[in-house]
Design a protein around this motif. Structure first.
Motif, PDB file in Angstrom:
ATOM      1  N   LEU A  26      81.893  55.809  21.804  1.00  0.00           N
ATOM      2  CA  LEU A  26      81.051  56.695  22.625  1.00  0.00           C
ATOM      3  C   LEU A  26      80.071  55.895  23.481  1.00  0.00           C
ATOM      4  CD1 LEU A  26      80.445  59.560  20.051  1.00  0.00           C
ATOM      5  CD2 LEU A  26      81.773  59.701  22.157  1.00  0.00           C
ATOM      6  N   ASP A  27      79.833  54.632  23.116  1.00  0.00           N
ATOM      7  CA  ASP A  27      78.935  53.783  23.920  1.00  0.00           C
ATOM      8  C   ASP A  27      79.680  53.037  25.032  1.00  0.00           C
ATOM      9  OD1 ASP A  27      76.765  54.461  22.317  1.00  0.00           O
ATOM     10  OD2 ASP A  27      77.238  52.878  20.857  1.00  0.00           O
ATOM     11  N   ALA A  28      80.990  53.265  25.154  1.00  0.00           N
ATOM     12  CA  ALA A  28      81.766  52.568  26.193  1.00  0.00           C
ATOM     13  C   ALA A  28      81.146  52.839  27.558  1.00  0.00           C
ATOM     14  CB  ALA A  28      83.222  53.045  26.171  1.00  0.00           C
ATOM     15  N   LYS A  29      80.967  51.795  28.324  1.00  0.00           N
ATOM     16  CA  LYS A  29      80.351  51.910  29.648  1.00  0.00           C
ATOM     17  C   LYS A  29      81.340  52.496  30.653  1.00  0.00           C
ATOM     18  CE  LYS A  29      76.270  49.822  28.975  1.00  0.00           C
ATOM     19  NZ  LYS A  29      76.147  50.497  27.651  1.00  0.00           N
ATOM     20  N   ARG A  75      88.012  53.120  21.690  1.00  0.00           N
ATOM     21  CA  ARG A  75      87.569  52.619  20.378  1.00  0.00           C
ATOM     22  C   ARG A  75      87.423  51.100  20.376  1.00  0.00           C
ATOM     23  NH1 ARG A  75      90.570  57.138  18.463  1.00  0.00           N
ATOM     24  NH2 ARG A  75      89.241  58.539  17.267  1.00  0.00           N
ATOM     25  N   ASP A 109      76.758  57.273  32.254  1.00  0.00           N
ATOM     26  CA  ASP A 109      76.843  55.815  32.159  1.00  0.00           C
ATOM     27  C   ASP A 109      77.702  55.382  30.984  1.00  0.00           C
ATOM     28  OD1 ASP A 109      75.197  55.490  34.337  1.00  0.00           O
ATOM     29  OD2 ASP A 109      73.366  55.415  33.136  1.00  0.00           O
ATOM     30  N   THR A 110      77.779  56.262  29.987  1.00  0.00           N
ATOM     31  CA  THR A 110      78.619  55.964  28.824  1.00  0.00           C
ATOM     32  C   THR A 110      79.519  57.167  28.562  1.00  0.00           C
ATOM     33  OG1 THR A 110      77.114  56.978  27.232  1.00  0.00           O
ATOM     34  CG2 THR A 110      76.740  54.629  27.743  1.00  0.00           C
ATOM     35  N   GLY A 142      83.788  50.119  22.624  1.00  0.00           N
ATOM     36  CA  GLY A 142      82.465  50.603  22.238  1.00  0.00           C
ATOM     37  C   GLY A 142      82.428  52.089  21.896  1.00  0.00           C
ATOM     38  N   GLY A 168      79.630  58.869  25.843  1.00  0.00           N
ATOM     39  CA  GLY A 168      78.803  59.891  25.210  1.00  0.00           C
ATOM     40  C   GLY A 168      78.074  60.741  26.254  1.00  0.00           C
ATOM     41  N   ASP A 169      77.499  60.062  27.246  1.00  0.00           N
ATOM     42  CA  ASP A 169      76.793  60.774  28.330  1.00  0.00           C
ATOM     43  C   ASP A 169      77.750  61.690  29.093  1.00  0.00           C
ATOM     44  OD1 ASP A 169      74.604  59.320  27.615  1.00  0.00           O
ATOM     45  OD2 ASP A 169      74.635  57.965  29.352  1.00  0.00           O
TER      46      ASP A 169
END
Lengths: 321, 129
Positions: free
Chosen positions: B72-75, B67, B26-27, B70, B29-30
């Motif tokens: 690593l939180d980018a959707k 960057r 979903d992100t 978001g 990071g995931d």
């Protein structure tokens, strides 16, 4: 507007022209979305780099780093070298450029014509060899002055003091500024100025995404971010591949009659993306973008004709922006 | 559907030479965690121990730098295209060379200091007369 004391005084003050045919069509009754091109190819040597070159040399003179007859050393195969060569000639300096021997023949001819001396690094060694050569030269000549455009504040200041005010004067309704990200000087200087003066302005970067051969040489741990770069000045940053850059470069000359280099195509691609978003959101937008240089220096790539795939092949491995 | 990830040459040792791999998340990071489960070590090259993107790595979702989305939180959504690249923006030769010889500036600074001192000494001598 029409008369200047010397060529150096004719730097900047470039026209901003509307692109009525390339601007997206908006639904009836919706607010207008317009694209505007800042024609930086109208500078003395035909590129936006004249602004930075002039400011960097002046700053070095004022700071006592450059004295008449000094030698300037710049590792560049591009427009900065050509601009510096012109400024150096008129201000009485010698310019030495270090570049890989596989750069286009137009660039070498232009630099020599403007009086620059060129030291080639072997193409076979790739960028590692080029870096080694540049290191060796700088060690042998510590008295040569390197203006170092990637970390020179006068590079960004040129745009803070000239490009930014010119844009605001010509387009007070500006909502987006789109430019290329190389040394980052154009975006940092113009972006800072416009952020101070225009509420809600969007500063958008377009960076070239080269063919794999270029990145193949790079190690992630040895990457480099120019000292001038400050991410907080930008709102967005797009990576534009060779194919999209070529497509837009061709469209610009085909539809609007503006003959530009490929870095401009990459910038136009990002400008169109934000313009279409504004249309989708039903917002008015005046998107100004930079035409960095004309297409003359890139004709020998052959990438202005033939299929897009051919053009992509022709530019593979080249630093086209 | 999955997310397509383009791997730079320098990191293909982690993907068995594959230029493009697929993953899910979903992100960002995931997605990187998912990729690391099949390509062990890849995430460690992209994310620092403090949990941020490595300074010299650029990651793009559909051609836009994460960057500004978001990090690593980018959707992410199915069908997105993710591109990983070393940080070598515009004028790659020029800045690589310039960065490599930036120590030249130290030498140059010493020289201009020396010059300033020479000028100051000369001025002082002139003033003393």
């Amino acid at each position: 507007m029409a008369r200047y004391e010397s060529l150096l005084d004719a730097c900047g003050g470039t026209p901003l022209v509307g692109l009525p045919r390339l601007s997206p069509t908006v639904p009836e009754g919706a607010p207008p979305v317009r694209l505007w091109a800042k024609l930086e190819d109208r500078n003395p040597t035909g590129s936006i780099k004249d602004r930075a070159a002039l400011f960097m040399v002046r700053a070095a003179e004022e700071g006592g780093r450059l004295r008449p007859g000094d030698t300037i050393l710049e590792p560049t195969s591009g427009n900065t070298g050509i601009s510096l060569a012109m400024v150096a000639k008129l201000r009485g300096y010698r310019l030495v450029c270090v570049m890989p021997e596989n750069v286009s023949t137009e660039r070498v001819q232009l630099l020599r014509m403007y009086g620059a001396e060129i030291i080639f690094s072997p193409a076979a060694g790739g960028s590692n060899q080029a870096v080694a050569t540049a290191k060796q030269i700088s060690a042998e000549h510590p008295d040569w002055v390197m203006l170092y455009q990637y970390g020179n504040e006068a590079n960004a200041r040129a745009h803070y003091e000239t490009t930014g005010p010119e844009l605001l004067h010509d387009l007070p309704t500006i909502t987006h500024f789109v430019a290329g990200l190389g040394t980052t000087g154009t975006l940092m200087g113009t972006g800072r100025y416009l952020r101070e003066k225009v509420d809600g302005i969007q500063i958008v970067a377009a960076e070239p995404r080269y063919g794999e051969l270029v990145y193949g040489l790079r190690n992630i741990d040895e990457g480099y971010v120019p000292e001038l770069y400050d991410a907080t000045v930008l709102n967005r940053r797009f990576s534009v591949g060779t194919r999209d850059a070529v497509l837009r470069t061709r469209q610009l000359v085909d539809v609007e009659g503006i003959f530009a280099g490929f870095s401009t195509g990459a910038i136009l691609h990002a400008a169109l993306a934000v313009a279409h978003e504004a249309v989708r959101d039903g917002r008015a937008a005046d998107v100004a973008f930079v035409v960095c240089d004309g297409g003359w220096k890139y004709l020998s790539t052959g990438a202005y004709g033939g299929t897009l795939a051919d053009a992509e092949d022709a530019l593979e491995g080249q630093l086209w922006a | 559907m999955a997310i397509e990830v383009r791997i730079p040459t320098i990191l293909r040792s982690y993907t068995g030479g594959a230029k493009v791999v697929e993953g899910a998340g979903d992100t960002l990071g995931d997605l990187l965690t998912d990729l690391d489960s099949r390509h062990a070590g890849l995430k460690g090259r992209l994310v620092t121990e403090a949990g941020a993107l490595h300074r010299f790595v650029n990651v793009y979702v559909n051609d836009e730098d994460v960057r500004f989305l978001g990090a690593l939180d980018a959707k992410l959504n199915d069908g997105d295209s993710v591109t990983i690249l070393p940080a070598v923006a515009g004028g790659a030769f020029g800045f690589a060379a310039a960065a490599a010889i930036s120590q030249h500036r130290a030498a140059a600074a010493a020289i201009s200091q020396h010059r300033a001192a020479t000028v100051a000494a000369r001025d002082a001598a002139v003033a003393a007369r």
